[in-house]
Design a protein around this motif. Structure first.
Motif, short mmCIF file in Angstrom:
data_model
loop_
_atom_site.label_atom_id
_atom_site.label_comp_id
_atom_site.label_asym_id
_atom_site.label_seq_id
_atom_site.Cartn_x
_atom_site.Cartn_y
_atom_site.Cartn_z
N THR A 137 -20.38 -15.40 -0.91
CA THR A 137 -19.19 -14.77 -1.36
C THR A 137 -18.30 -14.07 -0.17
OG1 THR A 137 -20.43 -14.50 -3.29
CG2 THR A 137 -18.58 -12.61 -2.74
N LEU A 138 -17.07 -14.27 -0.22
CA LEU A 138 -16.23 -13.73 0.70
C LEU A 138 -15.27 -12.62 0.03
CD1 LEU A 138 -14.88 -13.04 3.45
CD2 LEU A 138 -13.43 -15.41 3.28
N SER A 139 -15.38 -11.59 0.34
CA SER A 139 -14.25 -10.41 -0.47
C SER A 139 -13.06 -10.64 0.11
CB SER A 139 -14.84 -9.14 -0.78
OG SER A 139 -15.07 -8.52 0.35
N GLU A 140 -12.01 -10.21 -0.46
CA GLU A 140 -10.56 -9.88 0.21
C GLU A 140 -10.52 -8.54 1.16
OE1 GLU A 140 -8.09 -11.89 0.04
OE2 GLU A 140 -9.02 -13.20 -1.54
N VAL A 141 -9.83 -8.54 1.94
CA VAL A 141 -9.23 -7.34 2.80
C VAL A 141 -9.16 -6.21 1.86
CG1 VAL A 141 -8.39 -8.65 4.66
CG2 VAL A 141 -6.80 -7.79 2.92
N LEU A 142 -9.12 -4.94 2.36
CA LEU A 142 -9.19 -3.81 1.67
C LEU A 142 -7.53 -3.50 0.76
CD1 LEU A 142 -10.69 -1.13 4.19
CD2 LEU A 142 -11.78 -2.65 2.08
N GLY A 143 -6.61 -4.13 1.40
CA GLY A 143 -5.28 -4.18 1.02
C GLY A 143 -4.52 -2.83 0.26
N SER A 144 -4.03 -3.12 -0.86
CA SER A 144 -3.25 -1.89 -1.38
C SER A 144 -4.16 -1.51 -2.64
CB SER A 144 -1.97 -2.26 -1.66
OG SER A 144 -2.20 -3.44 -2.77
N ALA A 145 -5.47 -1.33 -2.59
CA ALA A 145 -6.48 -0.70 -3.45
C ALA A 145 -5.98 0.76 -3.63
CB ALA A 145 -7.78 -1.05 -3.09
N PRO A 146 -6.02 1.23 -4.99
CA PRO A 146 -5.98 2.61 -5.29
C PRO A 146 -6.63 3.43 -4.56
CG PRO A 146 -7.07 1.31 -7.15
CD PRO A 146 -6.55 0.41 -6.07
N GLU A 147 -8.02 3.27 -4.29
CA GLU A 147 -9.04 4.02 -3.78
C GLU A 147 -8.27 4.34 -2.14
OE1 GLU A 147 -11.36 1.89 -6.62
OE2 GLU A 147 -9.90 1.47 -4.95
N LEU A 148 -7.71 3.54 -1.51
CA LEU A 148 -6.90 3.42 -0.28
C LEU A 148 -6.00 4.22 -0.34
CD1 LEU A 148 -7.65 2.58 2.70
CD2 LEU A 148 -6.38 0.54 2.24
N ALA A 149 -5.17 4.09 -1.22
CA ALA A 149 -3.85 5.01 -1.39
C ALA A 149 -3.99 6.46 -1.56
CB ALA A 149 -3.03 4.47 -2.64
N ARG A 150 -5.32 6.66 -2.50
CA ARG A 150 -5.66 8.00 -2.72
C ARG A 150 -6.30 8.75 -1.36
NH1 ARG A 150 -7.84 6.39 -7.65
NH2 ARG A 150 -9.98 6.12 -6.72
N LEU A 151 -6.88 7.82 -0.43
CA LEU A 151 -7.51 8.38 0.72
C LEU A 151 -6.41 8.43 1.81
CD1 LEU A 151 -9.61 8.93 2.86
CD2 LEU A 151 -9.97 6.36 3.28
N ILE A 152 -5.38 7.95 1.81
CA ILE A 152 -3.97 8.20 2.68
C ILE A 152 -3.48 9.58 2.27
CG2 ILE A 152 -1.67 7.69 3.02
CD1 ILE A 152 -2.42 4.63 3.07
N LEU A 153 -3.30 9.89 0.71
CA LEU A 153 -2.94 11.12 0.73
C LEU A 153 -3.69 12.24 0.88
CD1 LEU A 153 -1.44 10.00 -3.03
CD2 LEU A 153 0.00 10.87 -0.96
N LEU B 66 0.74 -1.01 0.01
CA LEU B 66 -0.09 -0.05 0.04
C LEU B 66 0.84 1.24 0.07
CD1 LEU B 66 -2.78 1.34 0.11
CD2 LEU B 66 -2.55 1.08 2.71
N VAL B 67 1.94 1.38 0.82
CA VAL B 67 2.81 2.49 0.99
C VAL B 67 3.48 2.62 -0.32
CG1 VAL B 67 4.81 3.39 2.14
CG2 VAL B 67 2.91 2.31 3.51
N ARG B 68 3.91 1.51 -0.97
CA ARG B 68 4.60 1.78 -2.25
C ARG B 68 3.40 2.35 -3.40
NH1 ARG B 68 6.67 -3.50 -1.12
NH2 ARG B 68 4.83 -4.53 -2.42
N ARG B 69 2.15 2.10 -3.24
CA ARG B 69 1.37 2.57 -4.30
C ARG B 69 1.19 4.11 -3.85
NH1 ARG B 69 -2.86 0.84 -7.39
NH2 ARG B 69 -2.52 -1.26 -7.06
N VAL B 70 1.13 4.57 -2.63
CA VAL B 70 1.20 5.79 -2.09
C VAL B 70 2.52 6.70 -3.00
CG1 VAL B 70 1.35 7.45 -0.32
CG2 VAL B 70 -0.31 5.44 -0.06
#
Length: 246
Positions: A213-229, A25-29
């Protein structure tokens, strides 16, 4: 003028998948904002620790730091642990404490991204009951936030939404799944509202065995990286005192 260093503070885990996900996730940020220096520190189990990162930054001559909790709600870690650690930082550092990540529309977008990756589509929402499965907390504010997010998701088209908790609060994931089944819901999906794999996400997965259905954790999704910024930029005009304690 130099931009403040962004220090992403993660909880840490004995499970190696946790740190690997945080680093991804940090690499994506970093890729999204090359002009910002981004560091990672852990509260427990993993290296480097938050104090180690802060000491290193001070020795390098860094003055300004934005500390960003990689947390979805303002519970104990956000209210007590992180402010206490930052309060012991080298005096030369000017630290601003950014808000936690949630709640945010970008988190809901990440959640739905993971559900669609797991095989659902927007057309399935009206016939699918959703379990919003979080790690859990004893903090009433955090529990209330999860309940409100479940209500918000219900208004986006899912036929029913139930919050669930892997620890410290009820209901558990399996109980929420059974509750939706008892309502006659045709398809039940479990969406882990957690960032990285680990002990509690594994408990959520075990509780989802009767779901469709079971989805994955939020992980390194681009939306999460944008939220960090987004939280990083917001800290320029609004931040919490690092020495704040619960």
């Amino acid at each position: 003028m130099h931009r403040p260093v962004l220090l992403v503070i993660a909880h840490g885990s004995r499970d190696p998948r946790h740190a690997a996900t945080v680093h991804a996730l940090v690499r994506r940020v970093r890729a999204m904002r090359p002009g910002v220096r981004v560091e990672t520190g852990f509260l427990d189990f993993n290296a480097p620790s938050v104090p180690q990162v802060l000491d290193r930054l001070a020795l390098e001559g860094v003055r300004d730091v934005v500390a960003l909790p990689l947390l979805l709600t303002r519970a104990f870690h956000a209210k007590a642990d992180i402010p206490a650690v930052l309060g012991r930082a080298p005096a030369r550092l000017n630290i601003r404490l950014a808000d936690v990540l949630g709640p945010s529309p970008l988190l809901l977008a990440t959640l739905e991204r993971r559900l669609y990756e797991a095989g659902l589509s927007p057309a399935d929402k009206s016939s699918t009951g959703l379990v919003l499965a979080s790690a859990g907390s004893t903090d009433p504010e955090a529990i209330a936030v999860i309940a409100e997010i479940a209500r918000e998701l219900r208004h986006t088209g899912w036929c029913a939404v139930r919050p669930a908790f892997a620890s410290a609060a009820l209901p558990r994931t399996e109980d929420a799944v059974r509750d939706l089944r008892a309502l006659g819901v045709r398809h039940v999906a479990v969406a882990p509202y957690v960032i990285a794999p680990g002990f509690l996400p594994d408990r959520i997965a075990r509780g989802a065995t009767e779901a469709d259905t079971l989805s994955e954790v939020l992980g390194s999704a681009p939306e999460l990286a944008r939220l960090i910024l987004t939280r990083y930029e917001e800290s320029k005009t609004h931040s919490r005192p690092p020495a704040l304690t619960a």
